[in-house]
Enzyme design. Sequence first.
Site, PDB file in Angstrom:
ATOM      1  N   SER A 230      37.600  44.405  39.497  1.00 35.06           N
ATOM      2  CA  SER A 230      38.107  43.791  40.917  1.00 35.06           C
ATOM      3  C   SER A 230      37.643  42.225  40.825  1.00 35.06           C
ATOM      4  O   SER A 230      36.756  41.915  40.045  1.00 35.06           O
ATOM      5  CB  SER A 230      37.368  44.314  42.391  1.00 35.06           C
ATOM      6  OG  SER A 230      37.957  45.670  42.466  1.00 35.06           O
ATOM      7  N   SER A 268      42.418  47.719  40.586  1.00 34.36           N
ATOM      8  CA  SER A 268      41.872  46.311  40.787  1.00 34.36           C
ATOM      9  C   SER A 268      41.892  45.898  42.445  1.00 34.36           C
ATOM     10  O   SER A 268      43.147  45.701  42.864  1.00 34.36           O
ATOM     11  CB  SER A 268      42.338  45.371  39.998  1.00 34.36           C
ATOM     12  OG  SER A 268      41.651  44.241  39.939  1.00 34.36           O
ATOM     13  N   ASP A 270      41.979  42.591  44.146  1.00 32.01           N
ATOM     14  CA  ASP A 270      41.773  41.094  44.077  1.00 32.01           C
ATOM     15  C   ASP A 270      42.078  40.614  45.396  1.00 32.01           C
ATOM     16  O   ASP A 270      43.285  40.442  45.873  1.00 32.01           O
ATOM     17  CB  ASP A 270      42.935  40.730  42.951  1.00 32.01           C
ATOM     18  CG  ASP A 270      42.802  41.679  41.863  1.00 32.01           C
ATOM     19  OD1 ASP A 270      42.152  41.254  40.682  1.00 32.01           O
ATOM     20  OD2 ASP A 270      43.250  42.936  41.618  1.00 32.01           O
TER      21      ASP A 270
END
Length: 347
Positions: A230, A268, A270
Amino acid sequence: MKASVAGIKIGSLKTGEKNCITDVKGVRVGHVTLKENVNADECIRTGVTAILPHSGNPFKEKVPAASYVINGFGKTTGLVQIDELGLLESPILLTNTFCVGNVLQGSLQYMLQENPEIGDTTSSINIVVGECNDSYLNTARLMAVTPEHAIEAIKAASGDKVQEGAVGAGTGTMCFGYKGGIGCASRVVPFNENETYTVGILVQSNFGKKDEFYFDIIKQEDKMERPDGSIMMILATDAPVSDRQLKRLAKRCPIGLGRIGSNIHHGSGDVVVAFSNAATIPHDQKNGKENVHVLREDHPVMSLLFQAVAEATEEAILNSLLQAETTSGRMGRVAERLPENIINVLK
């Protein structure tokens, strides 16, 4: 001062004096770093990073804010209300995935102590916490970060140049298969002959594989088994912009993220949180109207601010790598610092 990382020029805009998020006047950052070897297989490599939007009380003097979720595989708190009301009223805290609750509790305790009216004569408060999964190096199940650590990070916040690398919330994070962590950068944007605006970025980098890293010319095969990763990106500015304009700025962070090689994987998280401290909104405003000034959308400075965000995001990620040191972790794992061959490319 030119915009550079270890001698490489990132973009064309000038950096701020410290080249970090605290170049935005009033912004303060504090870390608590936790490192402890529990036994042969388990250890603590984690921490907390606190970002304060200005030198006053963020609940009593709120600031325009926005968030932008690029990929939502994350466990943040407070973003729903930021997007609904366009205001930030607490410090922003970063930590590891399993300790979001503890850090929220600590931040809440601090803000309740500072503001006795919360929950009594006034409304509730929206606490903002972001996270990255540092379980490759850190024994996350121990939930080592306590509410007291969050309070300590807030109280430690200063306007000095921010310590980067394997510190605070970045103590156990990885980036492109190397040791990542906390990174900062800033850009100064001219508005007219007498006035400039500053954009500052702080990242908690924890993403990517070695063969994705743009500056790794060898393109090594990455066989390490670990979560997709991340990145938390905190954007601060003193430009007079609305919450809607802040979301537009936040949408330019992925440009810097992509330039360095991120493909934004399925797993992930983000996330961008953006704020401007050009003006504050009093909590106790009795007037039914707000008198605020914001930049015109069609003024050339808007495009320069977009450019500043992209450049500073790219450089902040690079700084998180360049400032990190080799770190040992759980199960005998080791996260190596960026190798010399890549550092030489950057030079």
